[in-house]
Design a protein around this motif. Sequence first.
Motif, PDB file in Angstrom:
ATOM      1  N   GLY A  40      54.380   2.825  32.728  1.00  0.00           N
ATOM      2  CA  GLY A  40      54.201   4.222  32.364  1.00  0.00           C
ATOM      3  C   GLY A  40      55.476   4.939  31.959  1.00  0.00           C
ATOM      4  O   GLY A  40      55.460   6.152  31.747  1.00  0.00           O
ATOM      5  N   THR A  41      56.573   4.205  31.802  1.00  0.00           N
ATOM      6  CA  THR A  41      57.814   4.853  31.370  1.00  0.00           C
ATOM      7  C   THR A  41      57.937   4.901  29.857  1.00  0.00           C
ATOM      8  O   THR A  41      58.820   5.560  29.325  1.00  0.00           O
ATOM      9  CB  THR A  41      59.060   4.141  31.948  1.00  0.00           C
ATOM     10  N   ARG A  42      57.047   4.217  29.181  1.00  0.00           N
ATOM     11  CA  ARG A  42      56.970   4.251  27.720  1.00  0.00           C
ATOM     12  C   ARG A  42      55.502   4.149  27.339  1.00  0.00           C
ATOM     13  O   ARG A  42      54.757   3.372  27.929  1.00  0.00           O
ATOM     14  CB  ARG A  42      57.765   3.090  27.120  1.00  0.00           C
ATOM     15  N   SER A  43      55.113   4.915  26.345  1.00  0.00           N
ATOM     16  CA  SER A  43      53.718   4.875  25.891  1.00  0.00           C
ATOM     17  C   SER A  43      53.576   3.979  24.676  1.00  0.00           C
ATOM     18  O   SER A  43      54.404   4.014  23.772  1.00  0.00           O
ATOM     19  CB  SER A  43      53.236   6.276  25.525  1.00  0.00           C
ATOM     20  N   ILE A  44      52.517   3.197  24.686  1.00  0.00           N
ATOM     21  CA  ILE A  44      52.175   2.421  23.501  1.00  0.00           C
ATOM     22  C   ILE A  44      51.372   3.345  22.593  1.00  0.00           C
ATOM     23  O   ILE A  44      50.486   4.068  23.059  1.00  0.00           O
ATOM     24  CB  ILE A  44      51.402   1.138  23.882  1.00  0.00           C
ATOM     25  N   SER A  45      51.694   3.371  21.323  1.00  0.00           N
ATOM     26  CA  SER A  45      50.985   4.277  20.420  1.00  0.00           C
ATOM     27  C   SER A  45      49.541   3.818  20.237  1.00  0.00           C
ATOM     28  O   SER A  45      49.217   2.642  20.441  1.00  0.00           O
ATOM     29  CB  SER A  45      51.674   4.336  19.057  1.00  0.00           C
ATOM     30  N   ALA A  46      48.709   4.734  19.841  1.00  0.00           N
ATOM     31  CA  ALA A  46      47.295   4.399  19.627  1.00  0.00           C
ATOM     32  C   ALA A  46      47.148   3.322  18.559  1.00  0.00           C
ATOM     33  O   ALA A  46      46.323   2.414  18.698  1.00  0.00           O
ATOM     34  CB  ALA A  46      46.505   5.650  19.249  1.00  0.00           C
ATOM     35  N   ILE A  47      47.968   3.376  17.517  1.00  0.00           N
ATOM     36  CA  ILE A  47      47.840   2.380  16.442  1.00  0.00           C
ATOM     37  C   ILE A  47      48.321   1.015  16.910  1.00  0.00           C
ATOM     38  O   ILE A  47      47.733  -0.011  16.580  1.00  0.00           O
ATOM     39  CB  ILE A  47      48.555   2.839  15.146  1.00  0.00           C
ATOM     40  N   GLU A  48      49.382   0.981  17.702  1.00  0.00           N
ATOM     41  CA  GLU A  48      49.843  -0.302  18.251  1.00  0.00           C
ATOM     42  C   GLU A  48      48.785  -0.888  19.186  1.00  0.00           C
ATOM     43  O   GLU A  48      48.514  -2.089  19.156  1.00  0.00           O
ATOM     44  CB  GLU A  48      51.155  -0.134  19.010  1.00  0.00           C
TER      45      GLU A  48
END
Length: 82
Positions: A45-53
């Motif tokens: 949770g320290t970095r978000s994966i983008s919706a497109i990724e």
Amino acid sequence: MTDMTTTPPKPAEVIKARKSLGLTQAEAAEFLHADRVTWARYEGGTRSISAIEWRYWLHVTGIARIPFRSSKVARAVQAIVG
């Protein structure tokens, strides 16, 4: 699970999806041309994966077959994966 096609996943969803395929963090990251540390950050949770990724990852791993009809989406995916 959140709408897999339009919203970024929560860390628990990332973990659940990876484990459902029996992948290590490093193996899961390879699908996005990322490293294990980046994947660990998605799961932590320290970095978000983008919706497109996320959409792309679900597609290439076979979890969800998602049509990429929009040229805008296709260009975005191409920009991410090279």
